[in-house]
Design a protein around this motif. Structure first.
Motif, PDB file in Angstrom:
ATOM      1  N   THR A   1       0.823  -1.215   0.000  1.00  0.00           N
ATOM      2  CA  THR A   1       0.000   0.000   0.000  1.00  0.00           C
ATOM      3  C   THR A   1       0.852   1.258   0.000  1.00  0.00           C
ATOM      4  O   THR A   1       0.592   2.216  -0.750  1.00  0.00           O
ATOM      5  CB  THR A   1      -0.918   0.019   1.243  1.00  0.00           C
ATOM      6  OG1 THR A   1      -1.615  -1.214   1.344  1.00  0.00           O
ATOM      7  CG2 THR A   1      -1.913   1.163   1.161  1.00  0.00           C
ATOM      8  N   VAL A   2       1.887   1.282   0.846  1.00  0.00           N
ATOM      9  CA  VAL A   2       2.714   2.483   1.003  1.00  0.00           C
ATOM     10  C   VAL A   2       3.556   2.731  -0.246  1.00  0.00           C
ATOM     11  O   VAL A   2       3.661   3.874  -0.724  1.00  0.00           O
ATOM     12  CB  VAL A   2       3.615   2.352   2.248  1.00  0.00           C
ATOM     13  CG1 VAL A   2       4.472   3.600   2.424  1.00  0.00           C
ATOM     14  CG2 VAL A   2       2.762   2.118   3.494  1.00  0.00           C
ATOM     15  N   LEU A   3       4.137   1.688  -0.793  1.00  0.00           N
ATOM     16  CA  LEU A   3       4.960   1.845  -1.989  1.00  0.00           C
ATOM     17  C   LEU A   3       4.109   2.284  -3.181  1.00  0.00           C
ATOM     18  O   LEU A   3       4.512   3.171  -3.950  1.00  0.00           O
ATOM     19  CB  LEU A   3       5.681   0.532  -2.304  1.00  0.00           C
ATOM     20  CG  LEU A   3       6.599   0.532  -3.534  1.00  0.00           C
ATOM     21  CD1 LEU A   3       7.684   1.589  -3.409  1.00  0.00           C
ATOM     22  CD2 LEU A   3       7.213  -0.845  -3.754  1.00  0.00           C
ATOM     23  N   GLU A   4       2.935   1.698  -3.318  1.00  0.00           N
ATOM     24  CA  GLU A   4       2.062   2.070  -4.441  1.00  0.00           C
ATOM     25  C   GLU A   4       1.595   3.515  -4.315  1.00  0.00           C
ATOM     26  O   GLU A   4       1.479   4.226  -5.310  1.00  0.00           O
ATOM     27  CB  GLU A   4       0.879   1.102  -4.532  1.00  0.00           C
ATOM     28  CG  GLU A   4       1.297  -0.300  -4.947  1.00  0.00           C
ATOM     29  CD  GLU A   4       0.152  -1.116  -5.537  1.00  0.00           C
ATOM     30  OE1 GLU A   4      -0.968  -0.582  -5.647  1.00  0.00           O
ATOM     31  OE2 GLU A   4       0.403  -2.279  -5.899  1.00  0.00           O
ATOM     32  N   TYR A   5       1.317   3.961  -3.089  1.00  0.00           N
ATOM     33  CA  TYR A   5       0.951   5.368  -2.869  1.00  0.00           C
ATOM     34  C   TYR A   5       2.102   6.275  -3.310  1.00  0.00           C
ATOM     35  O   TYR A   5       1.889   7.308  -3.962  1.00  0.00           O
ATOM     36  CB  TYR A   5       0.633   5.597  -1.392  1.00  0.00           C
ATOM     37  CG  TYR A   5       0.343   7.045  -1.046  1.00  0.00           C
ATOM     38  CD1 TYR A   5      -0.966   7.526  -1.030  1.00  0.00           C
ATOM     39  CD2 TYR A   5       1.375   7.927  -0.731  1.00  0.00           C
ATOM     40  CE1 TYR A   5      -1.231   8.855  -0.725  1.00  0.00           C
ATOM     41  CE2 TYR A   5       1.115   9.255  -0.425  1.00  0.00           C
ATOM     42  CZ  TYR A   5      -0.187   9.711  -0.415  1.00  0.00           C
ATOM     43  OH  TYR A   5      -0.446  11.039  -0.120  1.00  0.00           O
ATOM     44  N   THR A   6       3.332   5.887  -2.954  1.00  0.00           N
ATOM     45  CA  THR A   6       4.504   6.696  -3.296  1.00  0.00           C
ATOM     46  C   THR A   6       4.693   6.776  -4.803  1.00  0.00           C
ATOM     47  O   THR A   6       4.971   7.859  -5.354  1.00  0.00           O
ATOM     48  CB  THR A   6       5.762   6.105  -2.631  1.00  0.00           C
ATOM     49  OG1 THR A   6       5.530   5.968  -1.224  1.00  0.00           O
ATOM     50  CG2 THR A   6       6.970   6.999  -2.868  1.00  0.00           C
ATOM     51  N   LEU A   7       4.551   5.663  -5.481  1.00  0.00           N
ATOM     52  CA  LEU A   7       4.695   5.653  -6.940  1.00  0.00           C
ATOM     53  C   LEU A   7       3.633   6.517  -7.597  1.00  0.00           C
ATOM     54  O   LEU A   7       3.905   7.232  -8.584  1.00  0.00           O
ATOM     55  CB  LEU A   7       4.611   4.214  -7.461  1.00  0.00           C
ATOM     56  CG  LEU A   7       5.804   3.322  -7.121  1.00  0.00           C
ATOM     57  CD1 LEU A   7       5.507   1.866  -7.468  1.00  0.00           C
ATOM     58  CD2 LEU A   7       7.052   3.798  -7.857  1.00  0.00           C
ATOM     59  N   ASP A   8       2.435   6.491  -7.046  1.00  0.00           N
ATOM     60  CA  ASP A   8       1.359   7.337  -7.575  1.00  0.00           C
ATOM     61  C   ASP A   8       1.667   8.812  -7.329  1.00  0.00           C
ATOM     62  O   ASP A   8       1.438   9.669  -8.195  1.00  0.00           O
ATOM     63  CB  ASP A   8       0.031   6.955  -6.919  1.00  0.00           C
ATOM     64  CG  ASP A   8      -1.141   7.748  -7.474  1.00  0.00           C
ATOM     65  OD1 ASP A   8      -1.391   7.655  -8.684  1.00  0.00           O
ATOM     66  OD2 ASP A   8      -1.795   8.472  -6.685  1.00  0.00           O
ATOM     67  N   LEU A   9       2.223   9.112  -6.146  1.00  0.00           N
ATOM     68  CA  LEU A   9       2.541  10.497  -5.785  1.00  0.00           C
ATOM     69  C   LEU A   9       3.610  11.081  -6.693  1.00  0.00           C
ATOM     70  O   LEU A   9       3.478  12.226  -7.173  1.00  0.00           O
ATOM     71  CB  LEU A   9       3.015  10.537  -4.324  1.00  0.00           C
ATOM     72  CG  LEU A   9       3.391  11.904  -3.749  1.00  0.00           C
ATOM     73  CD1 LEU A   9       2.150  12.792  -3.628  1.00  0.00           C
ATOM     74  CD2 LEU A   9       4.063  11.750  -2.387  1.00  0.00           C
ATOM     75  N   LEU A  10       4.661  10.334  -6.949  1.00  0.00           N
ATOM     76  CA  LEU A  10       5.757  10.884  -7.744  1.00  0.00           C
ATOM     77  C   LEU A  10       5.425  10.956  -9.237  1.00  0.00           C
ATOM     78  O   LEU A  10       6.118  11.636 -10.007  1.00  0.00           O
ATOM     79  CB  LEU A  10       7.055  10.111  -7.497  1.00  0.00           C
ATOM     80  CG  LEU A  10       7.155   8.625  -7.860  1.00  0.00           C
ATOM     81  CD1 LEU A  10       7.433   8.408  -9.329  1.00  0.00           C
ATOM     82  CD2 LEU A  10       8.237   7.977  -7.009  1.00  0.00           C
ATOM     83  N   SER A  11       4.370  10.271  -9.633  1.00  0.00           N
ATOM     84  CA  SER A  11       3.972  10.319 -11.047  1.00  0.00           C
ATOM     85  C   SER A  11       3.155  11.563 -11.369  1.00  0.00           C
ATOM     86  O   SER A  11       2.907  11.866 -12.536  1.00  0.00           O
ATOM     87  CB  SER A  11       3.167   9.068 -11.404  1.00  0.00           C
ATOM     88  OG  SER A  11       1.900   9.078 -10.750  1.00  0.00           O
ATOM     89  N   LYS A  12       2.714  12.266 -10.322  1.00  0.00           N
ATOM     90  CA  LYS A  12       1.860  13.447 -10.545  1.00  0.00           C
ATOM     91  C   LYS A  12       2.695  14.692 -10.827  1.00  0.00           C
ATOM     92  O   LYS A  12       3.817  14.807 -10.382  1.00  0.00           O
ATOM     93  CB  LYS A  12       0.974  13.672  -9.309  1.00  0.00           C
ATOM     94  CG  LYS A  12      -0.034  12.551  -9.105  1.00  0.00           C
ATOM     95  CD  LYS A  12      -0.856  12.766  -7.847  1.00  0.00           C
ATOM     96  CE  LYS A  12      -1.851  11.617  -7.652  1.00  0.00           C
ATOM     97  NZ  LYS A  12      -2.634  11.736  -6.407  1.00  0.00           N
TER      98      LYS A  12
END
Length: 418
Positions: A407-418
């Motif tokens: 969950t945490v890693l996927e949130y981070t990947l989503d955050l940096l893609s924005k």
């Protein structure tokens, strides 16, 4: 004129000599005063103390603790606590009863680096708590009973006690600086015991519920890879760096070996969620690669200078309740650099404050921080008693965990893609 010069030179060398001797003396004193000497631990059930020895041992423990003048002792009514337990010690009927009582006493000091230390019997697994549910998270040695319990099996009872009740009872023995880290420490208790050599679990998985009994080993060897620093590219622009511990002299060389392949990425995710600490010197060496300008290190007080090859992209740091001790020093240094986005859950809340081991004349080994005053970071953060807060609070969900998602890693990947 020559005599005057000789006299000046003579006094010059005398002063230099005195300074050198003083510095050497100071170095030797600090080395002796603050070295973390280790003592041999014992198993609880192998320690035999008579009634009078138990009483005198507890008196010695209290005398040593009070003599440290540690901030951990100063902030409580230690005499009252010691008196309460002294009465119980007098009524103990065995060494096992005494040592269990001693473990409770140390837990009441409410500090993650304060504990009485005994060897444990260990099961071949480790556990995690997610959404107030307990899961088997991994296997230590796959050659030993690998099919009895499997990762992601849910534990619903231990020794016929519902898991919630069992954890509540174990809280008496889990000393910690924060409530969050106490929960993490309880996961270590699930597959360890001071005295038991077997333990029964009720397991739930896709096949239903079953009861299994597993052995707890005195000498359990791990077959897990000894790589404690793991790096990889998640895609063309995102690097991932996992640092499992700050302990040992292999960590920084492993980091140096991995880092060059990650250094040119646009983003790097540093994962210290499972890092329980080790050596603050190691954490400071690694921190220099991820800061943008000089700053003061939170533990040593030394100047941290970015290395020439420091990371030039964006840095994301994943933390959790198991992030502890020297790993928290690393988090504080990076967070206070202003160069890092921190994601996850609050850390364990105890950077160390110079812990040291002591031993009684009866062989009981324990440790406690020896600083008289708790350290405060350069920007005023208390380095014990409060977990380091992330910029983005994100918790692993049980649903994602069972599906193999981070969950945490996927949130981070989503955050940096924005």
């Amino acid at each position: 004129m020559k005599k005057a010069i000789k006299k000046i030179l003579k006094w010059f060398f005398i002063v230099i000599g005195v300074l050198v001797i003083s510095l050497v003396g100071l170095f030797v004193y600090l080395k002796i005063a603050y070295q973390q000497k280790s003592y041999p631990w014992v198993y609880m059930n192998e320690l035999i103390l008579s009634e009078s020895e138990r009483v005198s041992d507890f008196e010695e423990v209290c005398k040593i603790l009070k003599g440290t003048n540690s901030f951990v002792i100063q902030r409580i009514d230690f005499d009252k606590l010691a008196e309460k337990y002294a009465k119980q010690v007098e009524n103990t009927q065995s060494s096992i009863e005494y040592t269990n009582l001693l473990a409770q006493f140390f837990a009441e000091l409410q500090n993650g680096h304060t504990s009485v230390n005994f060897y444990c019997y260990k099961g071949n697994y480790w556990a995690t708590i997610i959404d107030n549910r307990v899961f088997v998270d991994g296997v230590i040695n796959k050659e030993l009973n690998p099919t009895i319990i499997k990762p992601k099996d849910e534990i619903v009872a231990i020794n016929n006690i519902p898991i919630g009740e069992w954890l509540d009872a174990e809280k008496l023995f889990a000393g910690s600086s924060t409530l969050e880290h106490r929960l993490t420490k309880l996961t270590y208790h699930i597959f360890t015991s001071y005295t038991d050599t077997v333990r029964t679990f009720k397991i739930r998985n896709a096949e239903g519920e079953s009861e299994v009994t597993i052995p707890l080993y005195k000498d359990l060897k791990s077959d897990i890879d000894t790589l404690y620093v793991i790096g990889k590219m998640l895609n063309d622009s995102v690097a991932y760096l996992k640092i499992i511990t700050m302990g040992g002299n292999r960590i920084f060389p492993q980091f140096q070996q991995v880092y060059p392949s990650l250094s040119n990425a646009s983003h790097i995710i540093i994962d210290v969620r499972e890092n329980g600490g080790g050596n603050s010197g190691t954490s400071e060496k690694i921190a220099k690669y991820f800061i943008a300008k000089p700053q003061t290190a939170c533990v040593s007080g030394q100047q941290l200078e970015p290395v020439v090859e420091s990371f030039k992209g964006k840095v994301y740091l994943l933390i959790g309740n198991a992030t502890f001790s020297a790993a928290e020093n690393f988090v504080i240094d990076l967070k206070e650099s202003g160069n890092v986005t921190v994601i996850g859950e609050p850390t364990g809340g105890d950077t160390g404050n110079r812990p040291r081991e002591f031993q009684t004349s009866h062989g009981i080994v324990f440790r406690i921080p020896t600083r008289k005053k708790m350290q405060i970071s350069p920007q005023g953060f208390p380095m014990e008693g409060v977990g380091i807060e992330p910029h983005h609070l994100v918790r692993q969900s049980a649903e994602d965990y069972l599906e193999g998602k981070d969950t945490v890693l996927e949130y981070t990947l989503d955050l940096l893609s924005k």
